[in-house]
Write a protein that holds these residues in place. Structure first.
Motif, PDB file in Angstrom:
ATOM      1  N   VAL A  86       0.884  -1.175   0.000  1.00  0.00           N
ATOM      2  CA  VAL A  86       0.000   0.000   0.000  1.00  0.00           C
ATOM      3  C   VAL A  86       0.919   1.221   0.000  1.00  0.00           C
ATOM      4  CG1 VAL A  86      -1.875   1.201   1.181  1.00  0.00           C
ATOM      5  CG2 VAL A  86      -1.723  -1.299   1.299  1.00  0.00           C
ATOM      6  N   PHE A  87       1.022   1.869  -1.143  1.00  0.00           N
ATOM      7  CA  PHE A  87       2.093   2.838  -1.372  1.00  0.00           C
ATOM      8  C   PHE A  87       2.168   3.908  -0.290  1.00  0.00           C
ATOM      9  CE2 PHE A  87       0.646   1.848  -5.894  1.00  0.00           C
ATOM     10  CZ  PHE A  87       1.440   0.714  -5.966  1.00  0.00           C
ATOM     11  N   ALA A  88       1.034   4.476   0.087  1.00  0.00           N
ATOM     12  CA  ALA A  88       1.029   5.539   1.093  1.00  0.00           C
ATOM     13  C   ALA A  88       0.508   5.032   2.434  1.00  0.00           C
ATOM     14  CB  ALA A  88       0.183   6.715   0.622  1.00  0.00           C
ATOM     15  N   GLY A  89       0.597   3.731   2.652  1.00  0.00           N
ATOM     16  CA  GLY A  89       0.120   3.159   3.897  1.00  0.00           C
ATOM     17  C   GLY A  89       0.991   3.524   5.075  1.00  0.00           C
ATOM     18  N   SER A  90       0.419   3.397   6.245  1.00  0.00           N
ATOM     19  CA  SER A  90       1.146   3.719   7.470  1.00  0.00           C
ATOM     20  C   SER A  90       0.769   2.708   8.537  1.00  0.00           C
ATOM     21  CB  SER A  90       0.781   5.130   7.944  1.00  0.00           C
ATOM     22  OG  SER A  90      -0.430   5.120   8.675  1.00  0.00           O
ATOM     23  N   PRO A  91       1.467   2.700   9.671  1.00  0.00           N
ATOM     24  CA  PRO A  91       1.065   1.806  10.775  1.00  0.00           C
ATOM     25  C   PRO A  91      -0.359   2.031  11.246  1.00  0.00           C
ATOM     26  CG  PRO A  91       3.283   2.664  11.140  1.00  0.00           C
ATOM     27  CD  PRO A  91       2.736   3.404   9.968  1.00  0.00           C
ATOM     28  N   ARG A  92      -0.947   3.155  10.868  1.00  0.00           N
ATOM     29  CA  ARG A  92      -2.324   3.441  11.261  1.00  0.00           C
ATOM     30  C   ARG A  92      -3.330   3.057  10.178  1.00  0.00           C
ATOM     31  NH1 ARG A  92      -1.591   9.274  14.466  1.00  0.00           N
ATOM     32  NH2 ARG A  92      -0.106   8.473  16.029  1.00  0.00           N
ATOM     33  N   SER A  93      -2.852   2.430   9.117  1.00  0.00           N
ATOM     34  CA  SER A  93      -3.757   1.949   8.066  1.00  0.00           C
ATOM     35  C   SER A  93      -4.334   0.589   8.453  1.00  0.00           C
ATOM     36  CB  SER A  93      -3.013   1.816   6.736  1.00  0.00           C
ATOM     37  OG  SER A  93      -2.552   3.064   6.267  1.00  0.00           O
ATOM     38  N   LYS A  94      -5.529   0.335   7.986  1.00  0.00           N
ATOM     39  CA  LYS A  94      -6.169  -0.967   8.145  1.00  0.00           C
ATOM     40  C   LYS A  94      -6.210  -1.625   6.778  1.00  0.00           C
ATOM     41  CE  LYS A  94     -10.508  -3.135   9.650  1.00  0.00           C
ATOM     42  NZ  LYS A  94     -11.891  -2.869  10.150  1.00  0.00           N
ATOM     43  N   VAL A  95      -5.668  -2.831   6.663  1.00  0.00           N
ATOM     44  CA  VAL A  95      -5.626  -3.543   5.385  1.00  0.00           C
ATOM     45  C   VAL A  95      -6.226  -4.931   5.592  1.00  0.00           C
ATOM     46  CG1 VAL A  95      -4.167  -4.339   3.494  1.00  0.00           C
ATOM     47  CG2 VAL A  95      -3.542  -2.263   4.744  1.00  0.00           C
ATOM     48  N   GLU A  96      -7.137  -5.308   4.703  1.00  0.00           N
ATOM     49  CA  GLU A  96      -7.823  -6.603   4.818  1.00  0.00           C
ATOM     50  C   GLU A  96      -8.171  -7.117   3.428  1.00  0.00           C
ATOM     51  OE1 GLU A  96     -11.152  -5.662   7.309  1.00  0.00           O
ATOM     52  OE2 GLU A  96     -11.673  -3.895   6.120  1.00  0.00           O
ATOM     53  N   MET A  97      -8.422  -8.440   3.346  1.00  0.00           N
ATOM     54  CA  MET A  97      -8.734  -9.042   2.051  1.00  0.00           C
ATOM     55  C   MET A  97      -9.991  -9.903   2.169  1.00  0.00           C
ATOM     56  SD  MET A  97      -5.921 -12.070   1.541  1.00  0.00           S
ATOM     57  CE  MET A  97      -5.842 -13.483   2.643  1.00  0.00           C
ATOM     58  N   ILE A 133     -10.566 -10.680   5.904  1.00  0.00           N
ATOM     59  CA  ILE A 133      -9.449 -11.251   6.642  1.00  0.00           C
ATOM     60  C   ILE A 133      -8.401 -10.156   6.857  1.00  0.00           C
ATOM     61  CG2 ILE A 133      -7.637 -12.998   6.645  1.00  0.00           C
ATOM     62  CD1 ILE A 133      -9.405 -14.563   4.619  1.00  0.00           C
ATOM     63  N   PRO A 134      -8.063  -9.805   8.104  1.00  0.00           N
ATOM     64  CA  PRO A 134      -7.073  -8.747   8.330  1.00  0.00           C
ATOM     65  C   PRO A 134      -5.671  -9.194   7.919  1.00  0.00           C
ATOM     66  CG  PRO A 134      -7.708  -9.761  10.403  1.00  0.00           C
ATOM     67  CD  PRO A 134      -8.621 -10.342   9.351  1.00  0.00           C
ATOM     68  N   LEU A 135      -4.932  -8.274   7.333  1.00  0.00           N
ATOM     69  CA  LEU A 135      -3.532  -8.498   6.988  1.00  0.00           C
ATOM     70  C   LEU A 135      -2.648  -7.780   8.001  1.00  0.00           C
ATOM     71  CD1 LEU A 135      -3.631  -8.048   3.089  1.00  0.00           C
ATOM     72  CD2 LEU A 135      -4.111 -10.083   4.455  1.00  0.00           C
ATOM     73  N   GLN A 136      -1.428  -8.257   8.149  1.00  0.00           N
ATOM     74  CA  GLN A 136      -0.502  -7.711   9.135  1.00  0.00           C
ATOM     75  C   GLN A 136       0.605  -6.918   8.447  1.00  0.00           C
ATOM     76  OE1 GLN A 136      -1.250  -8.041  12.404  1.00  0.00           O
ATOM     77  NE2 GLN A 136      -3.072  -9.133  11.640  1.00  0.00           N
ATOM     78  N   ILE A 137       0.884  -5.737   8.962  1.00  0.00           N
ATOM     79  CA  ILE A 137       1.984  -4.958   8.401  1.00  0.00           C
ATOM     80  C   ILE A 137       3.291  -5.697   8.664  1.00  0.00           C
ATOM     81  CG2 ILE A 137       2.274  -3.528  10.472  1.00  0.00           C
ATOM     82  CD1 ILE A 137       2.860  -1.166   8.512  1.00  0.00           C
ATOM     83  N   THR A 138       4.076  -5.878   7.607  1.00  0.00           N
ATOM     84  CA  THR A 138       5.282  -6.707   7.665  1.00  0.00           C
ATOM     85  C   THR A 138       6.371  -6.062   6.804  1.00  0.00           C
ATOM     86  OG1 THR A 138       3.837  -8.656   7.785  1.00  0.00           O
ATOM     87  CG2 THR A 138       6.177  -9.043   7.368  1.00  0.00           C
ATOM     88  N   PRO A 139       7.266  -5.286   7.380  1.00  0.00           N
ATOM     89  CA  PRO A 139       8.313  -4.652   6.578  1.00  0.00           C
ATOM     90  C   PRO A 139       9.131  -5.674   5.800  1.00  0.00           C
ATOM     91  CG  PRO A 139       8.218  -3.685   8.761  1.00  0.00           C
ATOM     92  CD  PRO A 139       7.334  -4.906   8.797  1.00  0.00           C
ATOM     93  N   LEU A 140       9.182  -5.495   4.499  1.00  0.00           N
ATOM     94  CA  LEU A 140       9.885  -6.407   3.591  1.00  0.00           C
ATOM     95  C   LEU A 140      10.380  -5.625   2.386  1.00  0.00           C
ATOM     96  CD1 LEU A 140       7.276  -9.341   3.411  1.00  0.00           C
ATOM     97  CD2 LEU A 140       9.534  -9.487   4.488  1.00  0.00           C
ATOM     98  N   GLY A 141      11.247  -6.249   1.620  1.00  0.00           N
ATOM     99  CA  GLY A 141      11.573  -5.702   0.315  1.00  0.00           C
ATOM    100  C   GLY A 141      10.437  -5.977  -0.656  1.00  0.00           C
ATOM    101  N   ASP A 142      10.157  -5.035  -1.536  1.00  0.00           N
ATOM    102  CA  ASP A 142       9.083  -5.216  -2.508  1.00  0.00           C
ATOM    103  C   ASP A 142       9.518  -6.231  -3.564  1.00  0.00           C
ATOM    104  OD1 ASP A 142       6.472  -3.762  -3.751  1.00  0.00           O
ATOM    105  OD2 ASP A 142       7.891  -4.280  -5.341  1.00  0.00           O
TER     106      ASP A 142
END
Length: 519
Positions: A414-425, A434-443
């Protein structure tokens, strides 16, 4: 025989004489006919802030002001809400007067020509304009052009789609050029076509090559844009623009605020009501400034505040706390904006000959739009030449055996996402999100793009491939706006669709889809 003056009176006389010789005076006036000349029927405007880059004074009831002057001083009026300032043909605000009696030191690019003695009066024209409390402004990070070819990239990739905008003004966050200030004129003329006032921040690549002192690193910048630290107001918002790039005697630079800038912030904020939003604008992220705590002490008690920067060629929302020396009641929001040049205009070229320029964290090159409503704000990213709703990439195999999907994870950048974003699928045909978890990774896509880089120095039939592929990309970086989640188990054979939904800290919701097959 004349009697000599007492020593105390002589000292007072000399002090007053010295003050008169080192002070600038002027008037801020209502330029009714907008001819930039103070006509007889045009009166002064009271209670307007004027600065010399350190001190800040208010005009008196007649619009007059007085400030100390040195031999290298930029005077500027701080545009108050409800007023406009003149702009030049490139829409650059002309809110300043540069006092450099001897001009700029000689470097590889021209600075400011000698200005001679102080004028008898430095007058700043303003005119009334309607300003709504709700308005938008562009935020451009790092165009960073290396020649006229890349100037054209900026125009075709970004500027042309901004024409006809309802935005009230724009701000560039520095690195307008890549070490060649001679290109300022070309970039300014192009961005000026957008047709709104455009404010500019100093970046580390905007410096005067050959300058021997940090004081002279921004001489060409000043010739085009005026003082490199200044402020202006619009609606219920006060913008403070600071040059936070400091050049050391060995020719290197660091992120740093000088004392005069800190004094300027301190002095100006005494005139800014706490109910106004204060936006701190700079090139390098505030968290890498070596004396950021000195700035924090001046601003951390204000209830309405956030800051923006560029520089890193990634995009991130930082919520600055004690880890970085912030002791305010709540974390400070610092936004690192996307860059116009992406990854320095690197990457494969499209059908128009423009490199994809994907940033090192997998976000596309582009810009942001700030929207203000009173003292509240929101940020909306816009990918260059992409639909406005292109806000994420979903990574998932196109096809896999049924047994493989049980251990497969979906990744979403999510290009402009932040730790305060909610992401689900959600899987098509199902009702649960289904909630997704923020996970710092290489793209994943950036990693694939980077594998092309070994070929950039190769030649085919004597032609360097960088003429085709563009400049070599930097190493991929960790993206702090990637989310991860496990795929549902026991997927039936066939074609499926997932929908990803994200809601950011401002309540803005976006969706995207990915189609895949189970065999």
């Amino acid at each position: 025989m004349k009697q000599a003056l007492p020593l105390s009176l002589l000292s007072m006389f000399l002090a007053q004489f010295a003050f008169a010789q080192t002070s600038a005076i002027g008037t801020v006036y209502n330029d009714l006919n907008k001819n930039r000349i103070k006509d007889k029927n045009e009166t002064g405007i009271a209670n307007v802030c004027v600065s010399n880059g350190r001190d800040v004074t208010l005009t008196d009831k007649s619009g007059q002001w007085r400030l100390p002057a040195g031999d290298d001083t930029g005077f500027f009026v701080i545009k108050p809400a409800g007023y406009g300032v003149p702009v030049n043909a490139d829409q650059i605000p002309q809110h300043y007067y540069l006092h450099k009696p001897n001009g700029s030191p000689v470097t590889k690019t021209d600075g400011v020509a000698p200005t001679g003695p102080l004028p008898g009066s430095i007058d700043f024209p303003l005119w009334q304009q309607k300003e709504e409390n709700r308005f938008s402004a562009f935020l451009f990070g790092d165009p960073q052009v290396r020649g006229i070819t890349e100037v054209n990239y900026v125009m075709h990739d970004v500027v042309e789609e901004c024409l006809g905008t309802p935005a009230k003004f724009g701000i560039s966050l520095g690195d307008i050029v890549a070490d060649d200030p001679n290109l300022f004129a070309e970039v300014n003329a192009g961005i000026g076509q957008i047709g709104v006032p455009w404010y500019t921040t100093f970046g580390n690549h905007d410096f005067n090559r050959g300058a021997t002192d940090d004081r002279f690193s921004d001489e060409t910048f000043e010739r085009f844009y005026g003082p490199s630290s200044y402020a202006f107001e619009y609606g219920q918002v006060a913008f403070i623009v600071l040059k936070n790039i400091y050049f050391t005697p060995d020719g290197k630079y660091k992120a740093h605020f000088v004392e005069s800038q800190l004094d300027f912030v301190r002095n100006y904020l005494t005139h800014v009501p706490e109910n106004k939003l204060v936006v701190m604008v700079m090139h390098a992220p505030v968290v890498i400034c070596d004396n950021r705590k000195a700035l924090f002490q001046l601003i951390e008690k204000r209830p309405n505040l956030f800051s923006v920067s560029g520089h890193s060629h990634t995009m991130a929302h930082l919520f600055v706390g004690e880890k970085w020396g912030w002791t305010g009641a709540k974390p400070h929001h610092h936004f690192i904006n996307a860059t116009v040049c992406g990854s320095w205009w690197a990457g494969l070229k499209d059908e128009l000959g423009i490199p994809h320029a994907t940033m090192n964290d997998g976000a596309p090159n582009g810009y942001s739009m700030l929207t203000f409503n009173g003292n509240q704000y929101s940020i909306r990213f816009k990918a260059a030449r992409r639909p406005a709703d292109y806000q994420m990439n979903i990574y998932l195999p196109d096809e896999q055996p049924k047994t493989a999907w049980d251990t497969t994870h979906v990744l979403v950048n999510v290009f402009a996402g932040s730790p305060r974003s909610k992401v689900e699928m959600q899987l098509a045909g199902q009702t649960d999100w289904i909630p997704l978890q923020i996970t710092p990774l290489g793209d994943p896509a950036v990693a694939t793009m980077h594998r092309l880089s070994p070929y950039l120095d190769a030649t085919v039939d004597g032609t360097k491939l960088d003429n085709v592929l563009g400049w070599k990309m930097d190493e991929p970086e960790i993206s702090y706006h990637i989310w991860r989640g496990a795929m549902p188990k026991n997927l039936p054979t066939g074609t499926h669709r997932i929908t990803v939904r994200t809601t950011d800290q401002f309540g803005q919701t976006d969706t995207a889809h990915r189609i895949f097959r189970v065999r």
